[in-house]
Write a protein that holds these residues in place. Structure first.
Motif: not given
Length: 474
Positions: A378-401
């Motif tokens: 048997g034989a197997e050939v393959g191709n896999q393309r992946s991405a990983s894109e992450r952004n963190l949260s940003c909060f507004g607080t009472p101290e910053t109005n």
């Protein structure tokens, strides 16, 4: 004059579309109720389970139906050696013989390793192969693999409509329709729609899928199966509740010792959500995936007994999930009465494209009536393309109005333990990770020897700020 002997009438009934001794694809064989006597998952050849030197558990169609297993985690709950985990609310994740994995999943013997929750609306059986399996399956497979065998257009007349209702607003309908259009053509359609809620606040899940399949039999021992699946799943992403441990009771407890003392789930109502709910809870907390999959499988058996199989699968996964969650254990002596913890979050895009092709040649012969041989190349050939894109949260607080600031200083905010569902403006605007990977796979299994190697190429791997700082630079 002697009477003329009668000639038995020839049956006009056509034979079965698929011979009873043959199984389309690589699924279990000899299935009666809960028992399957053989499978191709472990050896790529239809082998009696008693002759397979590995531990394998096969969940047949009858067993899945009797236990009302609609999702993969439900099916695996009672499999020995397998522990189902939460998967952070957005993916199937299991532990097989002590090895954690969210990638050792297969569909008809081909890798299906994107991170999402899998439904069983178009699944005939689930097979769990335990123990190291990299010789046959390549990367991964340290604790074992999980293979789903899909429903095929096998010429059987099927008319099945199932409607399910349950607690917490569970609503689900599935359809399974199959028929032989002629002596050489068979069709089958599986479809799903589900919209359900849960016992946790804000939880809601909606998913739907459609999977038409066509099988063409140009010759008596030749089958060509073409299948397409579109599957969508969107659900509220809930990371659960925080823990209470030694640092919760002892101020100034050394952080280095905290890992040696177990923590326990915080005492809170079972429905309590920990996270941000502005403008709505489901806006900031969700897991969404769209799967488009094309599968072509060709099987032929020559007159002298050589089995030839070629299987190609193209899959596109579009995965995005966002979540806010408690980033630390409860600190009982900080903040308002009752204590507090931090709430943080991130959004993550993980699109992936797979294309794999497998070719197997199987030949069986008897050396003596007692000695039988099965040869596999048997034989197997393959191709896999992946991405990983992450952004963190940003909060507004009472101290910053309540102004949202994405300069990296407000990626987490304090929340009172007794009222942890925050209502603060936020955005996922703090970029931290950008990774793009291409993996090429080549596997060659000549008769009598086995080789397995892979080539990984990273055409573009880029990291922002601290995330991914250990990556090699080009």
């Amino acid at each position: 004059m002697a009477p003329t002997p009668s000639v038995p009438a020839q049956s006009s009934e056509p034979g079965p579309f698929v011979p009873s001794e043959q199984v389309l694809g690589y699924g279990p064989s000899g299935v009666v109720g809960y028992v399957a006597r053989g499978t191709s998952t472990a050896t790529k050849t239809n082998t009696p389970i008693i002759d397979i030197p590995q531990s394998i558990t096969i969940l047949t169609k009858q067993q899945l139906q009797d236990r009302a297993s609609y999702s993969l985690d439900q099916a695996l709950t009672y499999v020995p050696g397998v522990t189902v985990t939460g998967g952070e609310g957005n993916k199937d994740a299991v532990t097989i013989r002590g090895q954690n994995t969210s990638a050792d999943f297969y569909r008809d013997g081909i890798r299906d390793d994107a991170e999402y929750y899998r439904d069983l609306y178009n699944i005939q059986a689930v097979e769990v192969l335990k123990g190291p399996s990299a010789l046959t399956f390549g990367r991964g497979g340290g604790g074992g693999i999980i293979n789903r065998f899909t429903k095929k257009a096998d010429g059987e007349t099927i008319r099945n409509l199932e409607v399910v209702g349950g607690s917490f607003g569970k609503r689900r309908v599935t359809a399974d329709i199959g028929q032989a259009g002629s002596d050489t053509l068979a069709l089958r359609l599986n479809a799903l729609y589900e919209k359900s809620e849960g016992y946790r606040s804000y939880f809601q899940m909606e998913r739907y899928g459609v999977n038409p399949t066509l099988t063409w039999k140009p010759l008596e021992k030749t089958f060509v199966t073409l299948s397409y699946e579109h599957y969508h799943d969107r659900r509220f992403n809930d990371r659960g509740i925080p823990s209470i441990g030694a640092p919760s009771f002892i101020e100034g407890f050394p952080a280095g010792l905290a890992s040696f003392i177990p923590g326990y789930p915080a005492p809170t109502p079972y429905y309590q959500f920990f996270g941000n709910t502005f403008p709505t809870a489901r806006t900031n907390n969700f897991a969404r995936i769209d799967v488009n999959l094309v599968d072509l499988n060709m099987e032929h058996k020559t007159d002298f007994g050589l089995e030839i199989r070629n299987h190609t699968m193209f899959a596109s996964y579009r995965k995005r999930y966002a979540n806010t969650f408690p980033g630390e254990n409860v600190l009982l002596f900080e903040g308002p009465p009752g204590g507090q913890m931090e709430i943080e979050g991130y959004v993550h895009n993980t699109p992936r494209t797979n294309i794999f092709n497998q070719t197997d040649l199987v030949y069986r012969f008897d050396m003596t009536p007692e000695i039988k041989h099965t040869l596999l190349a048997g034989a197997e050939v393959g191709n896999q393309r992946s991405a990983s894109e992450r952004n963190l949260s940003c909060f507004g607080t009472p101290e910053t109005n309540l102004v949202v600031n994405c300069d990296g200083s407000a990626t987490a905010v304090d929340a009172p333990f007794l009222n942890p569902a925050l209502y603060l403006p936020m955005s996922y605007g703090d970029p931290r990770e950008r990774r793009y990977t291409e993996s090429r796979r080549r596997l060659w299994l000549p008769p009598g020897s086995d080789r397995d190697y892979e080539i990984h190429r990273h055409p573009r791997r880029r990291a922002l700020r601290s995330f991914g700082s250990d990556l090699p630079r080009r």
